[in-house]
Design a protein around this motif. Structure first.
Motif, PDB file in Angstrom:
ATOM      1  N   LYS A 101     -13.010   3.367   6.017  1.00 52.37           N
ATOM      2  CA  LYS A 101     -13.384   2.025   5.541  1.00 52.37           C
ATOM      3  C   LYS A 101     -14.214   2.114   4.270  1.00 52.37           C
ATOM      4  O   LYS A 101     -14.009   1.346   3.314  1.00 52.37           O
ATOM      5  CB  LYS A 101     -14.154   1.294   6.636  1.00 52.37           C
ATOM      6  CG  LYS A 101     -14.475  -0.166   6.348  1.00 52.37           C
ATOM      7  CD  LYS A 101     -15.073  -0.816   7.584  1.00 52.37           C
ATOM      8  CE  LYS A 101     -15.256  -2.320   7.396  1.00 52.37           C
ATOM      9  NZ  LYS A 101     -16.341  -2.624   6.422  1.00 52.37           N
ATOM     10  N   CYS A 150     -12.060   2.995   1.301  1.00 55.26           N
ATOM     11  CA  CYS A 150     -11.196   1.882   0.912  1.00 55.26           C
ATOM     12  C   CYS A 150     -11.967   0.759   0.221  1.00 55.26           C
ATOM     13  O   CYS A 150     -11.442   0.108  -0.686  1.00 55.26           O
ATOM     14  CB  CYS A 150     -10.478   1.316   2.135  1.00 55.26           C
ATOM     15  SG  CYS A 150      -9.127   2.344   2.740  1.00 55.26           S
ATOM     16  N   ILE A 201      -6.413   5.415  -3.010  1.00 52.78           N
ATOM     17  CA  ILE A 201      -6.362   6.016  -1.679  1.00 52.78           C
ATOM     18  C   ILE A 201      -4.995   6.643  -1.482  1.00 52.78           C
ATOM     19  O   ILE A 201      -3.961   6.015  -1.737  1.00 52.78           O
ATOM     20  CB  ILE A 201      -6.604   4.972  -0.569  1.00 52.78           C
ATOM     21  CG1 ILE A 201      -8.025   4.421  -0.635  1.00 52.78           C
ATOM     22  CG2 ILE A 201      -6.327   5.571   0.812  1.00 52.78           C
ATOM     23  CD1 ILE A 201      -9.105   5.422  -0.261  1.00 52.78           C
ATOM     24  N   LEU A 233      -5.864   0.578   6.633  1.00 50.35           N
ATOM     25  CA  LEU A 233      -6.350   0.993   5.320  1.00 50.35           C
ATOM     26  C   LEU A 233      -5.866   0.040   4.229  1.00 50.35           C
ATOM     27  O   LEU A 233      -6.592  -0.237   3.269  1.00 50.35           O
ATOM     28  CB  LEU A 233      -5.874   2.414   5.019  1.00 50.35           C
ATOM     29  CG  LEU A 233      -6.372   3.513   5.964  1.00 50.35           C
ATOM     30  CD1 LEU A 233      -5.770   4.859   5.579  1.00 50.35           C
ATOM     31  CD2 LEU A 233      -7.893   3.598   5.947  1.00 50.35           C
ATOM     32  N   TYR A 234      -4.653  -0.456   4.363  1.00 47.96           N
ATOM     33  CA  TYR A 234      -4.103  -1.394   3.379  1.00 47.96           C
ATOM     34  C   TYR A 234      -4.943  -2.666   3.330  1.00 47.96           C
ATOM     35  O   TYR A 234      -5.252  -3.186   2.251  1.00 47.96           O
ATOM     36  CB  TYR A 234      -2.652  -1.719   3.739  1.00 47.96           C
ATOM     37  CG  TYR A 234      -1.777  -1.981   2.546  1.00 47.96           C
ATOM     38  CD1 TYR A 234      -1.796  -3.216   1.898  1.00 47.96           C
ATOM     39  CD2 TYR A 234      -0.922  -1.005   2.065  1.00 47.96           C
ATOM     40  CE1 TYR A 234      -0.983  -3.459   0.797  1.00 47.96           C
ATOM     41  CE2 TYR A 234      -0.106  -1.231   0.970  1.00 47.96           C
ATOM     42  CZ  TYR A 234      -0.139  -2.463   0.344  1.00 47.96           C
ATOM     43  OH  TYR A 234       0.666  -2.694  -0.747  1.00 47.96           O
ATOM     44  N   GLN A 237      -8.101  -2.939   4.308  1.00 47.65           N
ATOM     45  CA  GLN A 237      -9.434  -2.622   3.801  1.00 47.65           C
ATOM     46  C   GLN A 237      -9.418  -2.404   2.287  1.00 47.65           C
ATOM     47  O   GLN A 237     -10.363  -2.760   1.591  1.00 47.65           O
ATOM     48  CB  GLN A 237      -9.967  -1.384   4.521  1.00 47.65           C
ATOM     49  CG  GLN A 237     -10.227  -1.610   5.999  1.00 47.65           C
ATOM     50  CD  GLN A 237     -10.596  -0.345   6.746  1.00 47.65           C
ATOM     51  OE1 GLN A 237     -10.386   0.775   6.253  1.00 47.65           O
ATOM     52  NE2 GLN A 237     -11.129  -0.483   7.943  1.00 47.65           N
ATOM     53  N   GLY A 238      -8.341  -1.807   1.783  1.00 50.93           N
ATOM     54  CA  GLY A 238      -8.254  -1.547   0.347  1.00 50.93           C
ATOM     55  C   GLY A 238      -8.026  -2.791  -0.476  1.00 50.93           C
ATOM     56  O   GLY A 238      -8.253  -2.781  -1.698  1.00 50.93           O
ATOM     57  N   LYS A 298      -7.310  -1.844  -4.335  1.00 51.48           N
ATOM     58  CA  LYS A 298      -7.196  -0.395  -4.483  1.00 51.48           C
ATOM     59  C   LYS A 298      -5.750   0.032  -4.695  1.00 51.48           C
ATOM     60  O   LYS A 298      -4.830  -0.531  -4.115  1.00 51.48           O
ATOM     61  CB  LYS A 298      -7.747   0.277  -3.217  1.00 51.48           C
ATOM     62  CG  LYS A 298      -8.104   1.733  -3.365  1.00 51.48           C
ATOM     63  CD  LYS A 298      -9.476   1.871  -4.018  1.00 51.48           C
ATOM     64  CE  LYS A 298     -10.573   1.536  -3.042  1.00 51.48           C
ATOM     65  NZ  LYS A 298     -11.814   1.117  -3.651  1.00 51.48           N
ATOM     66  N   MET A 352      -2.897   2.204  -3.667  1.00 45.50           N
ATOM     67  CA  MET A 352      -2.643   2.816  -2.373  1.00 45.50           C
ATOM     68  C   MET A 352      -1.362   3.639  -2.424  1.00 45.50           C
ATOM     69  O   MET A 352      -0.320   3.166  -2.894  1.00 45.50           O
ATOM     70  CB  MET A 352      -2.500   1.742  -1.284  1.00 45.50           C
ATOM     71  CG  MET A 352      -3.647   0.751  -1.195  1.00 45.50           C
ATOM     72  SD  MET A 352      -5.186   1.478  -0.578  1.00 45.50           S
ATOM     73  CE  MET A 352      -4.792   1.750   1.135  1.00 45.50           C
TER      74      MET A 352
END
Length: 343
Positions: free
Chosen positions: A134, A137, A145, A157-158, A160-161, A166, A168
């Protein structure tokens, strides 16, 4: 190389021969990207029309957070880090909690090779993995990431990013279909299945997950497959002749066991295996299940274990319909004999 191979087998469990292979191709990533760094200025290639050209430039984006899996704890790190460093990025590597030692060894080797401090950083943790992911991200200091792992974690993660938009790079789970037509060379098909299913005890993202065999040859195929699977040798990865190691941890062992039991309760027929191996621990017998249906969990989700689930089909259209009935892909395999006629 041998020390890294032994370390990998000790923490991950795969046979030493497989570990040596991973270290070899893991090193090839470093060789490849170090040579590509010589051509980092970019290139110009022909466009889609005669009036256009495309120019590619490669520039560092900054810090890259890298979350790597336990099934290939060396090669997944070298593949990610080598590319990022060649482009001028620095890295923060978070290895899987089950396999931190290979990552730490690579960090030490990078330091001995002359990497400046801070270029490659390794963060290990067993208790705080979600928090570290977390933070990577959501931190504005991290520009990108790179993650290899399950689809479920990839989605987290997607999300959170998204808070920092971000960059990815995600390689997520698969549900590979393995299709065998009646015209195929069955010996070749079995050989291919053994390679795609039982590498690393079935714990790879490109492992065969759904075996589809044309009705007319399923009995012959199964007989040949049983002979091949009987030759598998489970045991300590350091022992000579061992071809199968253990499942990575108790949670995954329980998941494989549960999938097999649920399939049997749902009507699947057990051909062989289907239970823990007498060696104990996290060893599970190589298993074949037939009469598998599309609503069973082992047909919808990644098994990540030494279990072959077989479903028959009659026509090419039916096989393609079954194979495409999944929300994930990544890879598929098929075996069919084709004939070329030159007139």
């Amino acid at each position: 190389m041998e020390e890294l191979s032994k370390l990998l087998t000790a923490e991950q469990g795969k046979p030493l021969a497989e570990s040596r292979g991973e270290i070899g191709y893991g090193n090839s990533y470093i060789e490849w990207f170090s040579e590509e760094a010589r051509r980092i200025n970019g290139e110009i290639v022909a466009g889609t029309t005669r009036t256009k050209e495309m120019m590619f430039i490669r520039q560092p984006i900054g810090v890259v957070g890298m979350i790597t899996p336990w099934n290939f704890p060396n090669a997944m790190i070298t593949r990610k880090v080598a590319a990022a460093v060649a482009a001028g990025c620095t890295c923060v590597v978070k290895p899987a909690e089950d396999t931190p030692l290979s990552a730490l060894a690579l960090g030490l080797l990078a330091e001995q090779a002359g990497f400046p401090k801070g270029v490659m950083n390794v963060v290990t943790s067993r208790r705080h993995t979600p928090e570290i992911g977390k933070l990577l991200c959501e931190s504005p200091k991290v520009a990108g990431i790179s993650f290899t792992g399950s689809t479920q974690v990839g989605k987290i993660l997607y999300r959170q990013g998204s808070s920092t938009v971000k960059r990815m790079g995600l390689e997520l789970g698969g549900n590979a279909a393995f299709i065998v037509f009646e015209s195929a060379n069955l010996d070749t098909a079995v050989q291919g299945l053994m390679a795609s299913k039982f590498r690393n005890c079935g714990q790879t993202c490109v492992s065969t997950n759904r075996v589809l065999v044309q009705e007319s040859v399923v009995d012959q195929f199964l007989e040949k497959l049983k002979v091949a699977m009987d030759k598998l040798v489970l045991g300590d990865g350091f022992a000579d002749g061992v071809t199968q190691g253990p499942i990575i941890n108790k949670a995954q062992f329980d998941k494989v066991s549960r999938m097999v039991e649920d399939a049997r309760k749902g009507g699947a027929e057990l051909v062989m295996g289907g239970e823990p191996h007498p060696a104990g621990g996290l060893f599970y017998k190589p298993t074949i299940l037939t009469q598998v249906t599309e609503d069973m969990s082992l047909f919808k989700e990644e098994i990540f274990g030494p279990v072959v689930s077989v479903k028959t089909f009659k026509t090419e259209e039916e096989a393609l319909s079954i194979a495409n009935n999944t929300r994930v892909g990544l890879v598929s395999y098929f075996y069919i004999v084709t004939y070329l006629y030159f007139l």
